[in-house]
Enzyme design. Structure first.
Site, short mmCIF file in Angstrom:
data_model
loop_
_atom_site.label_atom_id
_atom_site.label_comp_id
_atom_site.label_asym_id
_atom_site.label_seq_id
_atom_site.Cartn_x
_atom_site.Cartn_y
_atom_site.Cartn_z
N HIS A 308 105.73 -10.52 -2.75
CA HIS A 308 106.84 -10.71 -1.82
C HIS A 308 108.00 -9.84 -2.24
O HIS A 308 108.23 -9.64 -3.43
CB HIS A 308 107.28 -12.18 -1.81
N ASP A 366 101.83 -16.79 3.57
CA ASP A 366 100.81 -16.36 4.53
C ASP A 366 99.40 -16.62 4.03
O ASP A 366 98.47 -16.77 4.82
CB ASP A 366 100.97 -14.87 4.84
#
Ligand code: CMC
Length: 431
Positions: A308, A366
């Site tokens: 991320h 996700d």
């Protein structure tokens, strides 16, 4: 934002320039460079905005090193554990948790706007049958400005409010319609006796021929996915919505722009890309091969659903969603699903691999949302539409905040120009 009376001094070509420093309520100090070009004649250079605050905001705070995500100050794990999506929507939109009466009123307003204009059904039918639901969403949400003229005047606070409620209420209906259209089933109308998440499952999985009972565990997991994706401060799609709205464009067009941005695999498209990767891996014994590829600098392959830009410790949304993933997989069983077996094994392998540990590459939201949605029976093409409908409240809240700010001005970044300098046009016969 507090003026700390602190400042930084920039020395440039023998001159000194004082740059004011603002202190936020949380997070690092911010250097104010707004007058820099006027005073010193230089721009700053920050492709990808890795060091640039594009606005001030009171909605969401992220501390990537601590793995902290706060909405209006409330930690995401508390909201995901104790609250529910529509209450979080209220919090994001209006700044405080609602009283029972305020929540009841808000839920009623959202629920009564879940149907879409009947003429929109015809609009859907103009899309190719095999259109990706995200392509349909970009088009249909943009087209809302053609159906709801009475909520496009952004200078009117009442119209802004109606547009916000319409977007939050109708996105699940539009996403479900995009899905039904893509599989050739009739559209299913919303049911106002169901809550927001259960109604979405109903609109996706009900068929006229038989009764569909929404499983409460699946509805709860769906609600958590919505809650965990509701807002994420100035991410790419939110910044897109803000930039589009800075010109005064109507909210439906701006949210359509945000949807287009979210579609990309480095952003909201990662959940679909992650499941496609799991399918490509196919079986547990092929995991080492893919881990090796992810580590190989000469191979562009990356483990989708890992890493991320902001979280460098852990993604707090992933921590919550992992629990939901475990609950859903327990309920539905993964023994017969090789894809979910690959997901479980890949998660463990990557978490224990020195490359991923050193680079702080943890499973992100996700990864787990993809697993849950797959187990629920959604095709991968619906993963990003579900992220889209969840994020709509974040876009709308940030948009409302921006429009209400008297300092709002059109977003207009500058550039480091590296092209040709001025040169004379050459007639075509002389080239
Ligand atoms: N697999 C393998 N290596 C990776 C991965 C990955 N998923 N992500 C980053 N790296 C490596 C990268 O190669 C680089 O190595 P080195 O320092 O040796 O060059 C290092 O880790 C740092 O990567 P970066 O690309 O500089 O980091 P970034 O902050 O620009 O990228 C990211 C963040 C999310 C785009 C990236 O981690 C990625 O592509 N992940 C896969 C896609 C994904 O899951 N995206 C969803 C993000 S969460 C949902 C959302 O907010 O939209």
């Amino acid at each position: 934002m507090t003026d700390t009376k602190k400042s930084a001094t920039l020395s440039l070509n023998g001159e000194s320039y004082e740059l004011p420093i603002f202190s936020p309520t949380a997070g690092p100090d911010v250097l104010d460079i707004r007058k820099l070009y006027g005073q010193a004649g230089v721009f700053t250079y920050d492709p990808g905005f890795t060091s640039t605050a594009s606005c001030d905001s009171t909605i969401t705070f992220i501390d990537g090193d601590k793995g902290e995500l706060l909405h209006r100050g409330y930690p995401i794990d508390q909201l995901a554990g104790k609250s529910h999506y529509l209450e979080v929507c209220y919090l994001l939109l209006y700044g405080e948790l609602p009283t029972a009466a305020q929540l009841e009123d808000f839920e009623a307003r959202v629920t009564r706007h879940t149907m879409v204009h009947e003429q929109m059904h015809n609009f859907f039918r103009g899309f190719r049958r095999d259109a990706h639901p995200m392509a349909t969403l970009v088009g249909v949400v943009g087209a809302m400005s053609a159906f709801y003229h009475d909520s496009t005047d952004i200078s009117d606070p009442w119209q802004r409010e109606v547009a916000s409620i319409r977007l939050i209420a109708k996105l699940p209906t539009i996403a479900a319609m995009a899905y039904k259209y893509s599989i050739g089933q009739p559209f299913v109308y919303p049911r106002n006796d169901l809550d927001y998440a259960a109604n979405f499952l109903h609109m996706c999985f009900s068929v006229p021929a038989e009764q569909y009972e929404v499983n409460p565990i699946l509805a709860r997991a769906m609600d958590r996915i919505f809650t965990l994706h509701a807002d994420h401060e100035q991410n790419a799609s939110t910044s897109t919505v803000r930039l589009a709205s800075s010109s005064g464009a109507n909210p439906f067009a701006c949210v359509a722009a945000g949807i287009a941005c979210l579609w990309g695999p480095a952003h909201g498209g990662a959940n679909q890309a992650c499941l496609e990767m799991l399918k490509e891996i196919g079986s547990v014994d092929r995991i080492p091969e893919y881990i090796a590829r992810a580590k190989d600098k000469s191979d562009p392959f990356r483990l989708m659903g890992f890493g991320h830009r902001v979280y460098k410790n852990t993604d707090p949304r992933a921590t919550v969603l992992k629990q939901s993933a475990d609950e859903v997989l327990d309920l539905l069983g993964i023994e017969d699903n090789p894809l979910l077996q690959v997901a479980k094994e890949l998660e463990q392998t990557a978490l224990n691999d020195p490359y991923f540990i050193e680079k702080k590459l943890f499973p992100n939201v996700d990864f787990y949302s993809g697993i849950i949605l797959e187990a629920m029976g959604f095709p991968t093409s619906m993963f990003t539409p579900i992220f889209t409908l969840s994020r709509t409240v974040g876009w709308v809240s940030q948009w409302k905040e921006m429009i209400a700010d008297p300092q709002n001005k059109i977003g207009r970044p500058r550039q480091l120009y590296l092209g040709e300098t001025a040169r004379d046009y050459i007639d075509i016969e002389n080239r």
